[in-house]
Design a protein around this motif. Structure first.
Motif, PDB file in Angstrom:
ATOM      1  N   PRO A   1      35.252  37.775  41.380  1.00 20.39           N
ATOM      2  CA  PRO A   1      35.536  37.314  42.739  1.00 20.39           C
ATOM      3  C   PRO A   1      36.350  38.348  43.513  1.00 20.39           C
ATOM      4  O   PRO A   1      37.040  39.188  42.919  1.00 20.39           O
ATOM      5  CB  PRO A   1      36.371  36.046  42.507  1.00 20.39           C
ATOM      6  CG  PRO A   1      37.046  36.291  41.197  1.00 20.39           C
ATOM      7  CD  PRO A   1      36.065  37.080  40.368  1.00 20.39           C
ATOM      8  N   GLY A   2      36.287  38.284  44.830  1.00 15.02           N
ATOM      9  CA  GLY A   2      37.112  39.145  45.670  1.00 15.02           C
ATOM     10  C   GLY A   2      36.680  40.594  45.652  1.00 15.02           C
ATOM     11  O   GLY A   2      35.712  40.973  45.000  1.00 15.02           O
ATOM     12  N   ARG A   3      37.422  41.414  46.382  1.00 14.28           N
ATOM     13  CA  ARG A   3      37.100  42.840  46.431  1.00 14.28           C
ATOM     14  C   ARG A   3      37.895  43.588  45.370  1.00 14.28           C
ATOM     15  O   ARG A   3      38.993  43.165  44.983  1.00 14.28           O
ATOM     16  CB  ARG A   3      37.410  43.414  47.819  1.00 14.28           C
ATOM     17  CG  ARG A   3      38.899  43.493  48.146  1.00 14.28           C
ATOM     18  CD  ARG A   3      39.159  44.460  49.294  1.00 14.28           C
ATOM     19  NE  ARG A   3      40.555  44.516  49.683  1.00 14.28           N
ATOM     20  CZ  ARG A   3      41.466  45.274  49.073  1.00 14.28           C
ATOM     21  NH1 ARG A   3      41.140  46.006  48.015  1.00 14.28           N
ATOM     22  NH2 ARG A   3      42.717  45.287  49.510  1.00 14.28           N
ATOM     23  N   PRO A   4      37.400  44.720  44.911  1.00 11.32           N
ATOM     24  CA  PRO A   4      38.167  45.518  43.956  1.00 11.32           C
ATOM     25  C   PRO A   4      39.369  46.175  44.624  1.00 11.32           C
ATOM     26  O   PRO A   4      39.387  46.368  45.846  1.00 11.32           O
ATOM     27  CB  PRO A   4      37.157  46.572  43.476  1.00 11.32           C
ATOM     28  CG  PRO A   4      36.161  46.670  44.579  1.00 11.32           C
ATOM     29  CD  PRO A   4      36.078  45.314  45.197  1.00 11.32           C
ATOM     30  N   ALA A   5      40.366  46.506  43.833  1.00 15.51           N
ATOM     31  CA  ALA A   5      41.500  47.277  44.347  1.00 15.51           C
ATOM     32  C   ALA A   5      41.002  48.661  44.733  1.00 15.51           C
ATOM     33  O   ALA A   5      40.027  49.172  44.184  1.00 15.51           O
ATOM     34  CB  ALA A   5      42.595  47.378  43.288  1.00 15.51           C
TER      35      ALA A   5
ATOM     36  N   GLU B   1      38.246  52.175  39.931  1.00 14.39           N
ATOM     37  CA  GLU B   1      39.242  52.941  39.185  1.00 14.39           C
ATOM     38  C   GLU B   1      40.635  52.344  39.397  1.00 14.39           C
ATOM     39  O   GLU B   1      41.447  52.264  38.465  1.00 14.39           O
ATOM     40  CB  GLU B   1      39.213  54.404  39.638  1.00 14.39           C
ATOM     41  CG  GLU B   1      40.146  55.306  38.852  1.00 14.39           C
ATOM     42  CD  GLU B   1      40.223  56.697  39.444  1.00 14.39           C
ATOM     43  OE1 GLU B   1      41.182  57.408  39.097  1.00 14.39           O
ATOM     44  OE2 GLU B   1      39.347  57.066  40.247  1.00 14.39           O
ATOM     45  N   ALA B   2      40.918  51.900  40.635  1.00 17.30           N
ATOM     46  CA  ALA B   2      42.225  51.291  40.923  1.00 17.30           C
ATOM     47  C   ALA B   2      42.396  49.975  40.165  1.00 17.30           C
ATOM     48  O   ALA B   2      43.511  49.633  39.742  1.00 17.30           O
ATOM     49  CB  ALA B   2      42.385  51.073  42.425  1.00 17.30           C
ATOM     50  N   ASP B   3      41.305  49.206  39.993  1.00 16.23           N
ATOM     51  CA  ASP B   3      41.377  47.990  39.174  1.00 16.23           C
ATOM     52  C   ASP B   3      41.874  48.331  37.772  1.00 16.23           C
ATOM     53  O   ASP B   3      42.767  47.656  37.221  1.00 16.23           O
ATOM     54  CB  ASP B   3      39.991  47.345  39.038  1.00 16.23           C
ATOM     55  CG  ASP B   3      39.553  46.561  40.266  1.00 16.23           C
ATOM     56  OD1 ASP B   3      40.421  46.051  40.993  1.00 16.23           O
ATOM     57  OD2 ASP B   3      38.326  46.465  40.477  1.00 16.23           O
TER      58      ASP B   3
END
Length: 217
Positions: free
Chosen positions: A198-202, A153-155
Motif C-alpha cells: 500500500p501507499g507510495r515508496p519512500a 532503495e529508500a524503503d
C-alpha cells in the motif's frame, strides 16, 4: 638505547590512543543508535574512558558525531565496493552486502544521526560516494528481476535502520535477532511479490530532508 626506548614508548602511547579511540567510536555507535539525543558523557561511561580523555579527543558532541559519521560512511563504502566487485549473482551479492551492513550498523547509524550535527564538505563528499555506490548496487539487483518492483532503495534504507536498533540484554546484544529479521525482510523483498504494497515508496528526497531538518540546532 634511550632513543629506541623513546620510540617504543611513543609507539606504545599511539597504539593505546588508537585502542581508546576505537572503544569510544564503538561505544558512541551503540549509545547513539539507541538514543541519538544521549549526552556525550554517556559515551565515556559506555567506553570505560574518563570524561577528560573523551573531551581531549572530541571537544563536543558535534565533533564526535562527525567522526562517527566518517567512520560509518567509510565502512559502508567498503561494504558496497566489496559487493560491486563480487562475481556472485546479483541477488546473492545483495543479500551478502545487507548482512555486512547490518553487522556493521554503519548505514543505519548515518540515518539515525541525520540532521543532528553540521557535516563538513568531506563528509558530504563521502555521503555522495556512498549514495552513488548504493544506487548502482540496487539498480543491478533490480535489473536482475529478483527484487520486487514496488520497493525503493529508500524503503530498504529505512527498513535496515529499523533492524539496526534492535538490542537486547545477552551475549550477542541482539545480533542474532537482527539477522533473523533481516532474513524475514529479504524474503519479503524477493520477487515475485505475493501482493502489492500500500501507499507510495519512500524516496531519496525523503531521506535528504532529514538532513535539512536541521536538528543542527
Amino acid at each position: 638505547m634511550a632513543e629506541e626506548e623513546n620510540r617504543s614508548s611513543l609507539s606504545g602511547r599511539r597504539a593505546e590512543a588508537q585502542r581508546n579511540n576505537g572503544r569510544i567510536l564503538d561505544a558512541a555507535r551503540a549509545v547513539f543508535l539507541a538514543d541519538p539525543e544521549a549526552p556525550i558523557a554517556k559515551v565515556g561511561v559506555h567506553a570505560g574512558v574518563g570524561i577528560s580523555a573523551l573531551y581531549r579527543r572530541y571537544p563536543s558532541k558535534d565533533h564526535l558525531l562527525r567522526a562517527l559519521a566518517e567512520d560509518g560512511l567509510n565502512r559502508y563504502i567498503a561494504d558496497l565496493e566489496t559487493a560491486l566487485a563480487s562475481t556472485d549473482g546479483p541477488w546473492d551479492t545483495y543479500v551478502a552486502c545487507l548482512e555486512r551492513v547490518v553487522d556493521g550498523q554503519s548505514q543505519a547509524l548515518a540515518q539515525r544521526l541525520a540532521g543532528r550535527f553540521t557535516p563538513t564538505p568531506e563528509l558530504t563528499a563521502l555521503a555522495m560516494r556512498a549514495g552513488s555506490l548504493a544506487e548502482t548496487l540496487f539498480d543491478r539487483v533490480r535489473r536482475s528481476g529478483e527484487l520486487r518492483d514496488d520497493i525503493s532503495e529508500a524503503d530498504v534504507t529505512l527498513l535496515l535502520e529499523m533492524i539496526a536498533v534492535i538490542e537486547l540484554p545477552g551475549a550477542d546484544g541482539g545480533a542474532a535477532l537482527r539477522h533473523r529479521y533481516l532474513a524475514l525482510l529479504l524474503q519479503a523483498l524477493h520477487a515475485p511479490a505475493e501482493a502489492p504494497l500500500p501507499g507510495r515508496p519512500a524516496r531519496q528526497a525523503d531521506l535528504a530532508a532529514r538532513w535539512r531538518s536541521a536538528g543542527n540546532s
